[in-house]
Enzyme design. Structure first.
Site, PDB file in Angstrom:
ATOM      1  N   TYR A   1      13.783 -12.968   8.693  1.00 28.65           N
ATOM      2  CA  TYR A   1      14.177 -12.393   7.412  1.00 28.65           C
ATOM      3  C   TYR A   1      15.091 -11.194   7.607  1.00 28.65           C
ATOM      4  O   TYR A   1      16.219 -11.177   7.114  1.00 28.65           O
ATOM      5  CB  TYR A   1      12.934 -11.993   6.626  1.00 28.65           C
ATOM      6  CG  TYR A   1      13.215 -11.553   5.212  1.00 28.65           C
ATOM      7  CD1 TYR A   1      13.627 -12.467   4.251  1.00 28.65           C
ATOM      8  CD2 TYR A   1      13.064 -10.214   4.819  1.00 28.65           C
ATOM      9  CE1 TYR A   1      13.876 -12.076   2.943  1.00 28.65           C
ATOM     10  CE2 TYR A   1      13.311  -9.816   3.514  1.00 28.65           C
ATOM     11  CZ  TYR A   1      13.717 -10.735   2.581  1.00 28.65           C
ATOM     12  OH  TYR A   1      13.964 -10.343   1.295  1.00 28.65           O
TER      13      TYR A   1
ATOM     14  N   GLY B   1      18.081 -12.104   9.631  1.00 28.41           N
ATOM     15  CA  GLY B   1      18.808 -13.069   8.793  1.00 28.41           C
ATOM     16  C   GLY B   1      19.648 -12.351   7.751  1.00 28.41           C
ATOM     17  O   GLY B   1      20.839 -12.644   7.580  1.00 28.41           O
TER      18      GLY B   1
ATOM     19  N   VAL C   1       1.513  -5.616  -4.456  1.00 27.17           N
ATOM     20  CA  VAL C   1       1.223  -5.333  -5.862  1.00 27.17           C
ATOM     21  C   VAL C   1       0.583  -6.551  -6.525  1.00 27.17           C
ATOM     22  O   VAL C   1      -0.426  -6.434  -7.226  1.00 27.17           O
ATOM     23  CB  VAL C   1       2.493  -4.900  -6.627  1.00 27.17           C
ATOM     24  CG1 VAL C   1       2.142  -4.556  -8.067  1.00 27.17           C
ATOM     25  CG2 VAL C   1       3.149  -3.699  -5.962  1.00 27.17           C
TER      26      VAL C   1
ATOM     27  N   ASN D   1      -1.021  -8.983  -5.046  1.00 28.21           N
ATOM     28  CA  ASN D   1      -2.370  -9.154  -4.480  1.00 28.21           C
ATOM     29  C   ASN D   1      -3.382  -8.246  -5.164  1.00 28.21           C
ATOM     30  O   ASN D   1      -4.434  -8.698  -5.608  1.00 28.21           O
ATOM     31  CB  ASN D   1      -2.368  -8.837  -2.980  1.00 28.21           C
ATOM     32  CG  ASN D   1      -2.063 -10.071  -2.140  1.00 28.21           C
ATOM     33  OD1 ASN D   1      -1.716 -11.128  -2.686  1.00 28.21           O
ATOM     34  ND2 ASN D   1      -2.178  -9.937  -0.829  1.00 28.21           N
TER      35      ASN D   1
ATOM     36  N   LYS E   1      -4.467  -2.276   7.384  1.00 20.43           N
ATOM     37  CA  LYS E   1      -4.569  -1.049   8.183  1.00 20.43           C
ATOM     38  C   LYS E   1      -3.184  -0.555   8.586  1.00 20.43           C
ATOM     39  O   LYS E   1      -2.303  -1.370   8.807  1.00 20.43           O
ATOM     40  CB  LYS E   1      -5.419  -1.307   9.424  1.00 20.43           C
ATOM     41  CG  LYS E   1      -6.905  -1.347   9.091  1.00 20.43           C
ATOM     42  CD  LYS E   1      -7.679  -1.752  10.334  1.00 20.43           C
ATOM     43  CE  LYS E   1      -9.105  -2.135   9.927  1.00 20.43           C
ATOM     44  NZ  LYS E   1      -9.810  -2.877  10.993  1.00 20.43           N
TER      45      LYS E   1
ATOM     46  N   THR F   1      -2.040   4.023   5.480  1.00 15.92           N
ATOM     47  CA  THR F   1      -1.196   5.217   5.269  1.00 15.92           C
ATOM     48  C   THR F   1       0.283   4.848   5.228  1.00 15.92           C
ATOM     49  O   THR F   1       1.132   5.703   4.971  1.00 15.92           O
ATOM     50  CB  THR F   1      -1.396   6.235   6.407  1.00 15.92           C
ATOM     51  OG1 THR F   1      -1.250   5.526   7.650  1.00 15.92           O
ATOM     52  CG2 THR F   1      -2.763   6.887   6.329  1.00 15.92           C
TER      53      THR F   1
ATOM     54  N   THR G   1       3.733   3.600   3.832  1.00 12.65           N
ATOM     55  CA  THR G   1       4.233   3.869   2.470  1.00 12.65           C
ATOM     56  C   THR G   1       5.259   2.835   2.019  1.00 12.65           C
ATOM     57  O   THR G   1       5.943   2.219   2.835  1.00 12.65           O
ATOM     58  CB  THR G   1       4.897   5.260   2.371  1.00 12.65           C
ATOM     59  OG1 THR G   1       6.082   5.259   3.162  1.00 12.65           O
ATOM     60  CG2 THR G   1       3.948   6.360   2.798  1.00 12.65           C
TER      61      THR G   1
ATOM     62  N   PRO H   1       6.558  -2.237   8.693  1.00  6.54           N
ATOM     63  CA  PRO H   1       7.182  -0.902   8.636  1.00  6.54           C
ATOM     64  C   PRO H   1       6.184   0.151   8.161  1.00  6.54           C
ATOM     65  O   PRO H   1       5.424  -0.095   7.225  1.00  6.54           O
ATOM     66  CB  PRO H   1       8.312  -1.082   7.622  1.00  6.54           C
ATOM     67  CG  PRO H   1       8.620  -2.540   7.625  1.00  6.54           C
ATOM     68  CD  PRO H   1       7.309  -3.220   7.880  1.00  6.54           C
TER      69      PRO H   1
ATOM     70  N   ARG I   1       8.746   3.610   3.942  1.00  3.52           N
ATOM     71  CA  ARG I   1       9.970   3.093   3.328  1.00  3.52           C
ATOM     72  C   ARG I   1      10.196   3.791   1.994  1.00  3.52           C
ATOM     73  O   ARG I   1       9.296   3.848   1.156  1.00  3.52           O
ATOM     74  CB  ARG I   1       9.859   1.586   3.112  1.00  3.52           C
ATOM     75  CG  ARG I   1      11.136   0.964   2.615  1.00  3.52           C
ATOM     76  CD  ARG I   1      10.969  -0.499   2.357  1.00  3.52           C
ATOM     77  NE  ARG I   1      10.813  -1.282   3.576  1.00  3.52           N
ATOM     78  CZ  ARG I   1      10.280  -2.499   3.586  1.00  3.52           C
ATOM     79  NH1 ARG I   1       9.836  -3.024   2.466  1.00  3.52           N
ATOM     80  NH2 ARG I   1      10.192  -3.180   4.710  1.00  3.52           N
TER      81      ARG I   1
HETATM   82  O1  LIG Z   1      -2.797  -7.502   0.406  1.00  2.00           O
HETATM   83  C1  LIG Z   1      -1.989  -6.708   0.923  1.00  2.00           C
HETATM   84  C2  LIG Z   1      -0.617  -7.017   1.136  1.00  2.00           C
HETATM   85  C3  LIG Z   1       0.203  -6.091   1.713  1.00  2.00           C
HETATM   86  N1  LIG Z   1      -0.268  -4.879   2.087  1.00  2.00           N
HETATM   87  C4  LIG Z   1       0.618  -3.846   2.674  1.00  2.00           C
HETATM   88  O2  LIG Z   1       1.543  -3.469   1.672  1.00  2.00           O
HETATM   89  C5  LIG Z   1       2.782  -3.150   2.243  1.00  2.00           C
HETATM   90  C6  LIG Z   1       3.863  -3.928   1.496  1.00  2.00           C
HETATM   91  O3  LIG Z   1       3.830  -5.288   1.838  1.00  2.00           O
HETATM   92  P1  LIG Z   1       4.551  -6.406   1.021  1.00  2.00           P
HETATM   93  O4  LIG Z   1       4.199  -7.706   1.626  1.00  2.00           O
HETATM   94  O5  LIG Z   1       4.293  -6.243  -0.438  1.00  2.00           O
HETATM   95  O6  LIG Z   1       6.109  -6.092   1.184  1.00  2.00           O
HETATM   96  P2  LIG Z   1       6.959  -5.596   2.448  1.00  2.00           P
HETATM   97  O7  LIG Z   1       7.297  -4.188   2.181  1.00  2.00           O
HETATM   98  O8  LIG Z   1       6.296  -5.893   3.727  1.00  2.00           O
HETATM   99  O9  LIG Z   1       8.217  -6.524   2.347  1.00  2.00           O
HETATM  100  C7  LIG Z   1       9.030  -6.394   1.193  1.00  2.00           C
HETATM  101  O10 LIG Z   1      10.069  -5.551   1.505  1.00  2.00           O
HETATM  102  C8  LIG Z   1      11.220  -5.469   0.700  1.00  2.00           C
HETATM  103  C9  LIG Z   1      11.669  -6.805   0.211  1.00  2.00           C
HETATM  104  O11 LIG Z   1      13.065  -6.951   0.313  1.00  2.00           O
HETATM  105  C10 LIG Z   1      10.977  -7.905   0.920  1.00  2.00           C
HETATM  106  O12 LIG Z   1      11.436  -9.116   0.406  1.00  2.00           O
HETATM  107  C11 LIG Z   1       9.535  -7.751   0.730  1.00  2.00           C
HETATM  108  O13 LIG Z   1       8.884  -8.765   1.372  1.00  2.00           O
HETATM  109  C12 LIG Z   1       2.693  -3.489   3.715  1.00  2.00           C
HETATM  110  O14 LIG Z   1       2.520  -2.309   4.441  1.00  2.00           O
HETATM  111  C13 LIG Z   1       1.462  -4.353   3.834  1.00  2.00           C
HETATM  112  O15 LIG Z   1       0.809  -4.162   5.072  1.00  2.00           O
HETATM  113  C14 LIG Z   1      -1.599  -4.546   1.863  1.00  2.00           C
HETATM  114  O16 LIG Z   1      -2.027  -3.439   2.176  1.00  2.00           O
HETATM  115  N2  LIG Z   1      -2.398  -5.464   1.294  1.00  2.00           N
END
Ligand SMILES: O=c1ccn([C@@H]2O[C@H](COP(=O)(O)OP(=O)(O)O[C@H]3OC[C@@H](O)[C@H](O)[C@H]3O)[C@@H](O)[C@H]2O)c(=O)[nH]1
Ligand SMILES: [Mg+2]
Length: 742
Positions: A572, A575, A615, A617, A632, A635, A637, A699, A702
């Site tokens: 991703y 890509g 969100v 979820n 985990k 913390t 962001t 990450p 962010r």
């Molecule tokens: O059930 C969950 C799902 C996710 N998370 C955490 O929430 C954070 C956000 O995760 P998400 O899967 O919502 O989204 P991500 O930030 O990883 O990726 C996102 O980034 C920007 C967009 O352009 C991408 O398409 C999108 O996937 C992560 O740190 C993840 O570990 C939880 O704590 N619980």
């Protein structure tokens, strides 16, 4: 030209009505029949009429209202004469086969026409009064107003009233007027959609440049400035334009400052103050239309017609100049300057010419001469400009045989073209949205469809998107939905492309990583190929993930990122990085108009319930009474942008003049534990928060730096997280069937 086959006519929903037999006519100028409206035309009749005109391969005659039906008889409104009896066929009134309507001598009859008409055509249809001033000898014993020309009344249908501007002679280049026109719905043969004029106030001599994009304004002005300096040893002192943003771009401002040029602009909302340039534009377009019209030249050569119109107008007497020509006044100041082209005898634009075949790999059997169409004069090289439509090549040559009385193009070439298409801005936009059935895509479609000038085509393979998101548009006449995977080429005629197609949730894009990278690389290549072919502007939705696990916080667009090239997320984020590279390479190599948005985490109604993103979820879990799964360490962001803000930013970026990349996201930053607490508080205080294992390469922080979006797009998000979450909750309740406890 591919772009030219696109015209609104193809969208006409009704079937063509059967044609009554008297409806046969050969050529436009021998038009014998008219379709008449009742005093108030009803839309259905208009549609029928358009359809008929399309079938009959003629232009819509913009003078229909000048004829009226009075008790079954046809009356010409201008001459007030009765023309004949009309009969009714399929709801249309049809004139008798040979009505005595005043149809003047035409180009097809040129053979019999005297030299007055020949010069009238060669010079781009100036008024006969002006012609008489130019060639008094031609008018001995003839009154100028005894001549009339059909093409003139068609091409100048705006009935433009020229308020003569006040004219104060000074000296060349003391003041330059300028204006930009476009975008034309039809691209010129070299993909130009705009033009810019520079008009010398003293002589009113005009220079016209064709532009692919408005952003070329500054560089074209610099080119013009240098030409003036080198050729005429003169420096431009004052520069006058309207308030168009392109005239106030920093690059141009810096150049003005450096050269000491004073910039004057008309007051906001009063474009008429830019009178000289606006009037010149109108005149240029009228002559352009006349040139195209006379010889059936298709609109993809409008740029050549426009340059020719400029050339001709510079050589035509003007009332403001007391019937001197701009060129003669100009040359009084530069007596030693000899424009090479002025020794070229004028010929009719669009006529057939044969030129010496100079193709380098020509074999002995190839024809010695090549049949081309005359499309103008080169002012820098000595020669006529000719175009060879089969090979799409231009030639400049003096080695040429003219067939001035044969137009190269036949009526069939301009089938279905109407002059209403040849108008800037107000024209309709056909917009392609890839991934338009998805979460952000469908909200974008809603917004684009609000504008009645837009036609929207969505392509989606429904891997994560759903038809349900577009339910309300299916069957709408301005909407089209195509099941298509962007990894396959696509052939459509569009003006803009919003390229969103790609699974965006980590669980989905990691599900089939090879497919994800194919979508990003091959999909983007295909869309860029399409943009190149049809001259469309293309916007890529890139991602904040191009910054990887960022070492700089918050992330400005200048940050190159910290990305693992071989990780599970690479399909991703790498890509999308390749997709951005492709966008810029097409821009640099092929001049494609590009826009790149880097989207940060977005939320809102219509997100997939089992999307796996944080969100969706948390909200689904809270509504189902399940524990909120914080990965985990909790913390880490993120910054969450509500979808309506996102869509607003994307449209601004597309419509603006900056390529990007530009961050679009909400700078409000939350840890995942904080987010869980907020969701719990707002939606279901009874649920627990549970820590679970995380996925690799997540990450840790962010947050977008949105300075650029604020400055360049005037955009910033409006919706706060605490206001947006309840809107999403409402949508999820409906879809999950969980009603709110009282
Ligand atoms: O059930 C969950 C799902 C996710 N998370 C955490 O929430 C954070 C956000 O995760 P998400 O899967 O919502 O989204 P991500 O930030 O990883 O990726 C996102 O980034 C920007 C967009 O352009 C991408 O398409 C999108 O996937 C992560 O740190 C993840 O570990 C939880 O704590 N619980
Ligand atoms: Mg303007």
């Amino acid at each position: 030209m591919a772009a030219n086959s696109s015209n609104g006519e193809q969208q006409t929903p009704s079937k063509p009505p059967p044609l009554p037999s008297p409806l046969r006519f050969s050529k436009f100028f021998q038009l014998r029949l008219r379709f008449l409206f009742q005093p108030r035309p009803c839309p259905k009749l208009l549609l029928l009429l358009r359809r008929l005109l399309q079938i009959q391969k003629i232009f819509l005659v913009p003078m229909l209202h000048q004829i009226r039906l009075v008790k079954g008889l046809v009356k010409a409104l201008i001459s007030k004469k009765m023309i004949g009896k009309a009969s009714l066929h399929n709801g249309l009134y049809i004139l008798p086969t040979s009505p005595k309507i005043e149809i003047s001598k035409s180009f097809t009859a040129l053979g019999k026409v005297d030299t007055v008409m020949l010069w009238h055509f060669r010079l781009g249809h100036p008024s006969f009064q002006y012609l008489a001033k130019l060639f008094p000898a031609l008018f001995i014993n003839k009154r100028p107003n005894s001549f009339s020309c059909k093409v003139c009344s068609l091409a100048k249908h705006t009935k433009s009233s020229y308020f003569p501007s006040t004219y104060k002679p000074s000296y060349p280049f003391a003041l330059i007027h300028s204006d930009i026109w476009g975008p034309s719905r039809v691209k010129n043969a070299d993909n130009c959609k705009w033009f810019i004029t520079f008009i010398d106030d003293h002589s009113r001599i005009t220079w016209t440049y064709l532009l692919k994009d408005k952003s070329e304004t500054a560089s074209v002005f610099v080119q013009f400035y240098n030409m003036v300096l080198t050729q005429f040893g003169s420096k431009i002192q004052l520069f006058k334009s309207d308030n168009g943003s392109e005239f106030f771009a920093r690059s141009l401002g810096d150049f003005f400052k450096e050269k000491g040029i004073v910039q004057i602009s008309s007051c906001v909302g009063t474009p008429q103050q830019n009178g000289v340039a606006e009037r010149k534009n109108r005149h240029l377009l009228e002559v352009t239309r006349s040139l195209l019209f006379t010889t059936n030249v298709p609109k993809y050569l409008w740029g050549e017609a426009l340059l020719t119109a400029t050339y001709l107008i510079n050589r035509m007497p003007s009332k403001v100049l007391k019937f001197q020509t701009p060129q003669s006044i100009f040359l009084q100041h530069f007596p030693h300057f000899k424009p090479i082209s002025s020794i070229l005898p004028l010929k009719i634009f669009g006529c057939t010419v044969f030129i010496q075949n100079i193709a380098p790999n020509k074999s002995k059997l190839d024809p010695k001469s090549l049949k081309c169409v005359l499309v103008g004069y080169f002012s820098l090289k000595k020669g006529y400009k000719c175009y060879h439509p089969p090979s799409k090549r231009f030639f400049t040559t003096m080695d040429i045989t003219f067939y001035e009385q044969d137009s190269y193009f036949t009526q069939a070439e301009i089938q279905g073209e109407t002059w209403s298409d040849f108008q800037p801005q107000q024209s309709n936009m056909r917009i392609l949205v890839t991934g338009g059935a998805g979460f952000i895509g469908s909200h974008l479609v809603d917004k684009l469809m609000e504008n009645e000038k837009n036609e929207v085509i969505v392509v989606d393979n429904y891997f994560t998107g759903s038809k349900d998101n577009l339910r309300k548009w299916i069957g709408h006449p301005r909407f089209e939905l195509i099941r298509h995977d962007v990894t396959e080429p696509l052939l459509v005629e569009v003006d803009q492309i919003y390229h969103l197609a790609c699974p965006a949730s980590p669980i989905f894009y990691k599900h089939n990583p090879v497919k994800t990278i194919k979508t990003n690389v091959i999909g983007t290549l295909n869309m860029l190929g399409l943009a190149k072919r049809v001259g469309a502007r293309i916007l890529l939705t890139s991602t904040s993930e191009v910054y990887g696990d960022p070492l700089i916080h918050p992330q400005p667009e200048t940050y190159w990122g910290n990305v693992n090239p071989i990780g599970v997320r690479s399909c991703y984020d790498e890509g999308k990085r390749v997709a951005e590279t492709l966008m810029f390479d097409y821009h640099r190599q092929h001049g494609i108009e590009i826009r790149i948005a880097r989207i940060f985490n977005t939320y809102g109604p219509r997100m997939n319930i089992d999307d796996g993103r944080v969100v969706s979820n948390f909200i689904a879990q809270a509504l189902r009474g399940e524990p909120l799964t914080v990965q985990k360490p909790g913390t880490q962001t993120r910054s969450f942008c509500f979808v309506s803000d996102m869509v607003d930013g994307l449209i601004r970026l597309m419509e603006g003049e900056n390529t990007g990349p530009i961050n679009i996201g909400n700078p409000g930053e939350f840890t995942m534990l904080e987010l869980a607490e907020i969701v719990k508080e707002l939606i279901n205080p009874k649920v627990e928060i549970k820590m679970v294992e995380n996925t690799p390469d997540d990450p840790r922080q962010r947050k977008p730096d949105i300075t650029k979006a604020k400055e360049l797009l005037g955009w910033e998000p409006k919706m706060k997280l605490r206001d947006g979450l309840p809107l999403m909750e409402e949508d999820f309740r409906l879809r999950l069937g969980v009603s709110k406890e009282k």
